[in-house]
Design an enzyme around this catalytic site. Structure first.
Site, PDB file in Angstrom:
ATOM      1  CG  HIS A 256      -1.970   1.150   1.380  1.00 14.21           C
ATOM      2  ND1 HIS A 256      -2.236   1.946   0.163  1.00 14.21           N
ATOM      3  CD2 HIS A 256      -2.800   1.358   2.291  1.00 14.21           C
ATOM      4  CE1 HIS A 256      -3.089   2.912   0.639  1.00 14.21           C
ATOM      5  NE2 HIS A 256      -3.583   2.271   1.767  1.00 14.21           N
ATOM      6  CG  HIS A 307      -3.069   3.750 -10.015  1.00 14.76           C
ATOM      7  ND1 HIS A 307      -4.339   3.422  -9.760  1.00 14.76           N
ATOM      8  CD2 HIS A 307      -2.514   4.019  -8.800  1.00 14.76           C
ATOM      9  CE1 HIS A 307      -4.794   3.929  -8.544  1.00 14.76           C
ATOM     10  NE2 HIS A 307      -3.655   4.212  -8.033  1.00 14.76           N
ATOM     11  CG  ASP A 366       3.505   6.150  -5.250  1.00 10.49           C
ATOM     12  OD1 ASP A 366       3.633   7.064  -4.002  1.00 10.49           O
ATOM     13  OD2 ASP A 366       2.417   5.393  -5.067  1.00 10.49           O
TER      14      ASP A 366
END
Length: 423
Positions: A256, A307, A366
């Site tokens: 996560h 994603h 990210d």
């Protein structure tokens, strides 16, 4: 051991995801919205990703702010209270945030410094639970009191993170320790940079880029693991401190909250093996080795690409990239930026070739966030904590919504496939 075929046989969605990867609906929310597809002529068509906060597109919210404006607190107000604040309400809210940053007397010495550890998320979680002991109304789950507690934690999370790192750095790394008090006049991003640096100094560009990173990470729908955890624990009637500690425990899981750390580890490996960042053939050859399991960690993944929800593009990455480029120029890191841009260009093509599919693959937020933290001098031990500093806002909004909208405990069902046995 439960055979994987049983999930299909009984129609049970593994990980609350159907066979197409779509999340099973478990609730309704008015806080945020994620869009990755649209319906055209009765068909589902992938589109550029969209992220909405309380009915506003995140891109529009960011573009509406002045170049040097810190937006984290304004977006926190929006997510918590449902409306953008007027000038007076915004001033009052910033004052409250500033006043709440200070930890209770001797808390830093008695709680944070007594049990330092390399896992800053664990340190923060322990501090969150201990803060309940300093709250005379810790167990009051009323809306007003829960909102007060959430605002307090939003204010204090940056301090808990930095102080937790300072204790670890001093006691375990044997480094020097300088602790600053938070400044109530500064924004969350400015306080983070000031608290981390011995000389307290930072530039406006640094603060703006960090502020944007926090703003983009503060909320992402109710379906992510830590936010769902928030709602599940809230639905049980538990207090705010326990709820946020549970959310922290979820976020710290590497599936996560640790994605940007894997990106940074991968980038360090690529730098070791790729000598000319401008040579697309050399870069493509090494990325191919990674995808074939012959390089880096052998998992055949280019981290930061793709994603679970977005396909064509991650709206957070689209917005963020402009600020990353600006910071890279200010820090003299253009060569590193060239490497990132090269991977962003080549990786989707190489991944598509191996998957033999036209389904889009794009960088997620990210992919760049770890690079930004590195340029800001934020140690890797704090990367997931930075995520928590932002996401506490979303968790708080979902806790309040759960308290307001329903008094039902969330109780998902599990089907037993246990076989009868004879003694």
């Amino acid at each position: 051991m439960i055979a994987p075929r049983l999930f299909e046989e009984y129609g049970v969605n593994l990980g609350l995801r159907d066979e197409k990867g779509n999340g099973v609906l478990t609730g309704l929310t008015n806080i945020s919205k994620i869009v990755s597809s649209k319906i055209e002529n009765g068909q589902k068509v992938e589109c550029d990703g969209q992220l909405w906060y309380r009915g506003y597109r995140v891109e529009d919210l960011i573009q509406s702010m002045a170049e040097d404006e810190m937006g984290f607190e304004k977006m926190a107000y929006l997510l918590l209270l449902g409306e953008l604040p007027d000038e007076e309400a915004y001033r009052e809210f910033r004052e409250i945030i500033g006043e709440c940053r200070q930890l209770p007397s001797n808390f830093t010495r008695d709680i944070i410094m007594k049990k330092p550890g390399a896992d800053i998320m664990n340190s923060m979680t322990r501090s969150i639970l201990n803060l309940a002991s300093y709250d005379d109304r810790a167990m009051d789950t009323g809306i007003a009191n829960s909102l007060r507690q959430c605002i307090q934690l939003i204010s204090q999370f940056p301090v808990l993170a930095v102080y937790g790192y300072n204790a670890y750095n001093y006691y375990i790394n044997q480094a020097s320790m300088i602790i600053h008090n938070p400044d109530p006049q500064l924004s969350t991003a400015e306080n983070l940079l000031m608290l981390l640096r011995p000389d307290r100094r930072y530039t406006q560009v640094e603060a703006k880029v960090l502020d944007t990173a926090l703003l983009l990470h503060m909320e992402h729908g109710g379906g992510n693991n830590s936010t769902f955890t928030t709602r599940v624990v809230t639905s049980s009637g538990s207090d705010t401190y326990s709820t946020m500690a549970a959310a922290m425990s979820s976020l710290k899981g590497p599936k996560h909250g640790g994605a940007n750390i894997k990106v940074m580890e991968m980038m360090a490996d690529i730098r070791t093996h790729v000598k000319d960042y401008a040579d697309k053939e050399e870069l493509a050859a090494y990325l191919s080795k990674i995808l074939d399991g012959e390089a880096f960690d052998g998992r055949k993944l280019i981290y930061g690409m793709g994603h679970a929800v977005y396909t064509l593009s991650d709206p957070r990455e689209r917005v963020f990239k402009h600020y990353v480029e600006k910071l890279a120029e200010a820090k003299g890191r253009q060569q590193d930026m060239m490497l990132y841009q090269g991977i962003e260009e080549l990786a989707p093509v190489l991944i598509g070739e191996r998957r033999r599919t036209n389904k889009g693959v794009s960088p997620n937020v990210d992919f760049y966030s770890g690079f930004v933290y590195d340029m800001l001098g934020i140690p890797q031990e704090l990367y997931t904590a930075m995520f928590a500093v932002a996401r506490i806002v979303g968790w708080s909004a979902h806790r309040i919504e759960e308290l307001i909208c329903t008094d039902k405990i969330i109780r998902p069902a599990y089907m037993s496939v246990m076989e009868k046995r004879e003694i």
